[in-house]
Design an enzyme around this catalytic site. Structure first.
Site, short mmCIF file in Angstrom:
data_model
loop_
_atom_site.label_atom_id
_atom_site.label_comp_id
_atom_site.label_asym_id
_atom_site.label_seq_id
_atom_site.Cartn_x
_atom_site.Cartn_y
_atom_site.Cartn_z
N HIS A 1 0.84 -1.20 0.00
CA HIS A 1 0.00 0.00 0.00
C HIS A 1 0.88 1.26 0.00
O HIS A 1 0.61 2.22 -0.72
CB HIS A 1 -0.86 0.05 1.27
CG HIS A 1 -1.84 -1.07 1.42
ND1 HIS A 1 -1.73 -2.02 2.40
CD2 HIS A 1 -2.96 -1.39 0.72
CE1 HIS A 1 -2.74 -2.87 2.33
NE2 HIS A 1 -3.50 -2.52 1.31
N LYS B 1 -1.10 -6.16 -8.08
CA LYS B 1 -1.36 -7.32 -7.24
C LYS B 1 -2.78 -7.84 -7.48
O LYS B 1 -3.02 -9.03 -7.50
CB LYS B 1 -1.14 -6.91 -5.78
CG LYS B 1 -1.82 -7.73 -4.73
CD LYS B 1 -1.18 -9.10 -4.60
CE LYS B 1 -1.67 -9.87 -3.40
NZ LYS B 1 -3.11 -10.01 -3.34
N ARG C 1 -3.99 -9.97 4.22
CA ARG C 1 -4.43 -11.28 4.70
C ARG C 1 -3.28 -12.17 5.16
O ARG C 1 -3.51 -13.15 5.84
CB ARG C 1 -5.21 -12.00 3.60
CG ARG C 1 -6.57 -11.37 3.32
CD ARG C 1 -7.38 -12.16 2.31
NE ARG C 1 -8.76 -11.75 2.27
CZ ARG C 1 -9.29 -10.91 1.37
NH1 ARG C 1 -8.52 -10.38 0.43
NH2 ARG C 1 -10.57 -10.60 1.41
P1 AMP Z 1 -6.47 -3.60 -0.41
O1 AMP Z 1 -6.28 -2.86 0.87
O2 AMP Z 1 -6.07 -5.02 -0.35
O3 AMP Z 1 -7.82 -3.36 -1.03
O4 AMP Z 1 -5.44 -2.94 -1.41
C1 AMP Z 1 -5.46 -1.58 -1.71
C2 AMP Z 1 -4.59 -1.32 -2.90
O5 AMP Z 1 -3.26 -1.74 -2.62
C3 AMP Z 1 -5.05 -2.09 -4.13
O6 AMP Z 1 -4.93 -1.26 -5.27
C4 AMP Z 1 -4.10 -3.25 -4.17
O7 AMP Z 1 -3.91 -3.77 -5.47
C5 AMP Z 1 -2.83 -2.60 -3.66
N1 AMP Z 1 -1.92 -3.62 -3.13
C6 AMP Z 1 -2.22 -4.62 -2.28
N2 AMP Z 1 -1.15 -5.41 -2.07
C7 AMP Z 1 -0.15 -4.90 -2.81
C8 AMP Z 1 1.21 -5.28 -3.04
N3 AMP Z 1 1.76 -6.34 -2.47
N4 AMP Z 1 1.97 -4.52 -3.86
C9 AMP Z 1 1.42 -3.42 -4.47
N5 AMP Z 1 0.15 -3.02 -4.30
C10 AMP Z 1 -0.63 -3.75 -3.48
#
Ligand code: AMP
Length: 348
Positions: free
Chosen positions: A37, A157, A195
């Site tokens: 993030h 991702k 997760r």
């Molecule tokens: P989430 O909180 O899982 O909904 O993720 C929020 C944003 O962070 C989304 O655009 C995801 O694709 C991005 N994201 C999550 N994990 C990663 C990662 N390992 N590397 C880069 N971006 C990520």
């Protein structure tokens, strides 16, 4: 850093930033922030004048029996990280702020108005998690409507999500430039995910089987394998070898349509979803299939693996694997060489 809870406050601030000529960067998240993030935040920081991060665990995108209730949350910890990262505004709405009618995870049809991006929503993650992408598209459309003109940063991702949001922004005429950012990984290749914290020690060690399968599959594509089935079988075998993992899907698809082509050419995306213990993980990697001429040169030993530097084809900041060693041997193998090509091709 200002923390906002009301949607009208966010809309007002975004408008006043735009009026004073600020370029706004938007980073939507579900919180429990990690370096993945923060890499989006950093990119927004360098490319925009003001950065808005949103933290919202969106009930609408969780199906019945999914992990909404146990999804990790730590808003205070997130705010400290975002303050340190130089973020200007953090929007942490309640469910009521985002959904005037009562909605709950696993309950479909609770809200009259939703956004459905047909086609892409039905494949892969969409097929595994009915209603998921409708929930994602709906909440992101609300954020885009509140913030207005901005650059919005999303991770590779969640590659299918990135394509879907790009498509939605285009179709609904949002004045938003959707920027895709490379996946950040642990040294053993596991993609960072909120997760991951739910994995036990042995499950955590087993979880790198996803990136290992992608890496091996990508290496096959780079060596000239053009049959999707053969690449998928390789990935399946690798996951099968890990007793703590159970595969949901693995596929070699066209990077633009996410459909399985007859033959792998051009931009290919390898995608995977598996459960490790009770935790469902997804990952993907981009690879450019070598041309027939390149394949014959590879076979004659006069050409290494395909070079990315002189190609303009990647749909997002794709990860391309170049000359990596044995799976798992080179920790950063999956991260490989990243191309920074801008999105310069329309979706097919
Ligand atoms: P989430 O909180 O899982 O909904 O993720 C929020 C944003 O962070 C989304 O655009 C995801 O694709 C991005 N994201 C999550 N994990 C990663 C990662 N390992 N590397 C880069 N971006 C990520």
């Amino acid at each position: 850093m200002q923390v906002l809870e009301r949607s009208d406050e966010l809309a007002e601030i975004a408008q006043s930033l735009q009026r004073s000529g600020n370029r706004v960067g938007l980073v939507p998240t579900m919180g429990f922030l990690h370096r993945g993030h923060l890499s989006l935040v950093e990119r927004a920081r360098t490319e925009c004048d003001s950065v808005v991060v949103t933290i919202f665990v969106n009930p609408l995108q969780f199906g019945e029996g999914e992990d909404f209730d146990v999804y990790p949350r730590d808003v205070q910890g997130d705010l400290t990280k975002l303050e340190d990262a130089g973020v200007d505004f953090v929007f942490v709405p309640t469910v009521e702020q985002m959904y005037p009618e009562p909605v709950a995870a696993g309950v479909s049809g609770a809200t009259a108005t939703t956004v459905l991006v047909r086609g892409i929503s039905e494949l892969w993650e969409g097929a595994s998690r009915p209603g998921h992408f409708e929930g994602v598209a709906t909440v992101v459309a609300k954020l885009f409507a509140l913030v207005g003109r901005c650059r919005a940063y999303f991770g590779d991702k969640d590659y299918q999500q990135l394509l879907l949001i790009r498509r939605m922004a285009r179709d609904l005429l949002f004045p938003v430039e959707v920027v895709g950012c490379s996946t950040i990984r642990e040294p053993d290749g596991l993609a960072l995910s909120s997760r991951n914290v739910r994995l036990s020690g042995p499950e955590r060690r087993a979880a790198c089987v996803l990136s290992r399968a992608l890496l091996d599959g990508a290496r096959d594509v780079q060596s000239g394998e053009t049959r999707p089935r053969s690449v998928v079988e390789k990935m399946q075998r690798i996951v099968l070898g890990e007793p703590l993992a159970s595969l949901e899907y693995a596929a070699a698809v066209d990077a633009w349509t996410l459909e399985v082509p007859e033959k792998l050419v051009g931009d290919v995306r390898l995608i995977i979803a598996a459960r490790v213990g009770s935790v469902r993980l997804i990952d993907n990697v981009g690879v450019i299939a070598p041309t027939t001429a390149e394949v014959s040169r590879i076979q004659q030993g006069t050409f290494g693996v395909c070079s990315v530097e002189d190609r303009e084809l990647e749909p997002v900041e794709a990860t391309v694997l170049v000359g990596v060693g044995q799976a798992g041997e080179q920790a950063s193998g999956v991260a490989g060489v990243k191309s920074n090509h801008q999105v310069n091709r329309q979706e097919r």
